[in-house]
Design a protein around this motif. Structure first.
Motif, PDB file in Angstrom:
ATOM      1  N   PHE A   1       6.833   8.222   2.999  1.00  5.33           N
ATOM      2  CA  PHE A   1       6.320   7.024   2.335  1.00  5.33           C
ATOM      3  C   PHE A   1       5.330   6.280   3.227  1.00  5.33           C
ATOM      4  CE2 PHE A   1       6.279   2.511   1.486  1.00  5.33           C
ATOM      5  CZ  PHE A   1       6.156   2.445   0.103  1.00  5.33           C
ATOM      6  N   ALA A   2       5.673   6.158   4.509  1.00  6.36           N
ATOM      7  CA  ALA A   2       4.957   5.252   5.409  1.00  6.36           C
ATOM      8  C   ALA A   2       3.665   5.814   5.982  1.00  6.36           C
ATOM      9  CB  ALA A   2       5.883   4.844   6.557  1.00  6.36           C
TER      10      ALA A   2
ATOM     11  N   THR B   1       6.994   9.622  -3.353  1.00 10.33           N
ATOM     12  CA  THR B   1       7.107   9.309  -4.778  1.00 10.33           C
ATOM     13  C   THR B   1       7.871   8.018  -5.046  1.00 10.33           C
ATOM     14  OG1 THR B   1       9.114  10.634  -5.071  1.00 10.33           O
ATOM     15  CG2 THR B   1       7.004  11.761  -5.404  1.00 10.33           C
ATOM     16  N   MET B   2       8.469   7.442  -4.024  1.00  4.92           N
ATOM     17  CA  MET B   2       9.216   6.195  -4.208  1.00  4.92           C
ATOM     18  C   MET B   2       8.259   5.024  -4.377  1.00  4.92           C
ATOM     19  SD  MET B   2      12.219   6.441  -1.368  1.00  4.92           S
ATOM     20  CE  MET B   2      13.825   7.023  -1.819  1.00  4.92           C
TER      21      MET B   2
ATOM     22  N   TYR C   1       1.163  -3.929   5.264  1.00  8.73           N
ATOM     23  CA  TYR C   1       1.863  -3.887   6.545  1.00  8.73           C
ATOM     24  C   TYR C   1       3.271  -3.314   6.458  1.00  8.73           C
ATOM     25  CZ  TYR C   1      -1.865  -6.337   8.884  1.00  8.73           C
ATOM     26  OH  TYR C   1      -3.079  -6.657   9.427  1.00  8.73           O
ATOM     27  N   ILE C   2       3.817  -3.168   5.268  1.00 10.69           N
ATOM     28  CA  ILE C   2       5.150  -2.566   5.135  1.00 10.69           C
ATOM     29  C   ILE C   2       5.184  -1.173   5.764  1.00 10.69           C
ATOM     30  CG2 ILE C   2       6.840  -1.649   3.490  1.00 10.69           C
ATOM     31  CD1 ILE C   2       6.239  -4.042   1.709  1.00 10.69           C
ATOM     32  N   PRO C   3       4.158  -0.324   5.551  1.00  7.26           N
ATOM     33  CA  PRO C   3       4.228   1.006   6.152  1.00  7.26           C
ATOM     34  C   PRO C   3       4.353   0.996   7.673  1.00  7.26           C
ATOM     35  CG  PRO C   3       2.553   0.974   4.453  1.00  7.26           C
ATOM     36  CD  PRO C   3       3.005  -0.448   4.658  1.00  7.26           C
ATOM     37  N   ILE C   4       3.772   0.014   8.321  1.00  7.54           N
ATOM     38  CA  ILE C   4       3.862  -0.041   9.789  1.00  7.54           C
ATOM     39  C   ILE C   4       5.299  -0.291  10.213  1.00  7.54           C
ATOM     40  CG2 ILE C   4       3.095  -1.254  11.865  1.00  7.54           C
ATOM     41  CD1 ILE C   4       0.457  -1.844  10.260  1.00  7.54           C
TER      42      ILE C   4
END
Length: 141
Positions: free
Chosen positions: A78-79, A116-117, A51-54
């Motif tokens: 990233f997301a 890449t992070m 859920y972090i990407p959201i």
């Protein structure tokens, strides 16, 4: 408040993400930053990497609207992922805008940087960008 009072951090985080999408347009942009911070922190602290990407997609859209284009592109890189792409439909509009303004090559370079992070690096980067956006908005008030 019910989610907070009951200790249900997942629901609290989901609601904070939803509120952070509404606040910039219908409320207080500083409150949106608070909600984004809460959601990112709760998802990260709980290890809920799905859920972090959201929450980060919401931040990328917010930063794009604020004119913070390079961080928006980095976070979008990233997301953006297939399982969550439809969750924040405004992200595709933001990416189109970022490509138009930054150019495809610059956008791709910044997005690759985000890709890449590690999650920890991105969360730290996101907190820093939230702090910078908060400072900018406070000076405008």
């Amino acid at each position: 408040m019910i989610a907070q009072d009951s200790g249900n951090r997942f629901v609290e985080s989901q609601l904070a993400t939803a509120l952070s999408q509404l606040e910039p347009e219908h409320g207080d942009p500083l409150a949106a930053l608070d909600d984004m911070t809460l959601a990112i922190r709760n998802f990260y602290d709980s290890g809920n990497v799905a859920y972090i990407p959201i929450a980060l997609q919401t931040l990328a859209v917010f930063l794009d609207r604020l004119g913070r284009l390079e961080p928006a592109a980095t976070i979008a890189g990233f997301a953006l992922n297939p399982p969550t792409a439809a969750t924040v439909p405004q992200l595709s509009t933001a990416i189109t805008h970022l490509r138009d303004v930054l150019g495809d090559q610059t956008y791709e370079s910044l997005a690759r940087k985000g890709e890449t992070m590690t999650t920890a690096e991105m969360v730290t980067y996101a907190y820093d960008q939230i702090d910078q956006a908060r400072t900018e908005l406070e000076h405008l008030s």
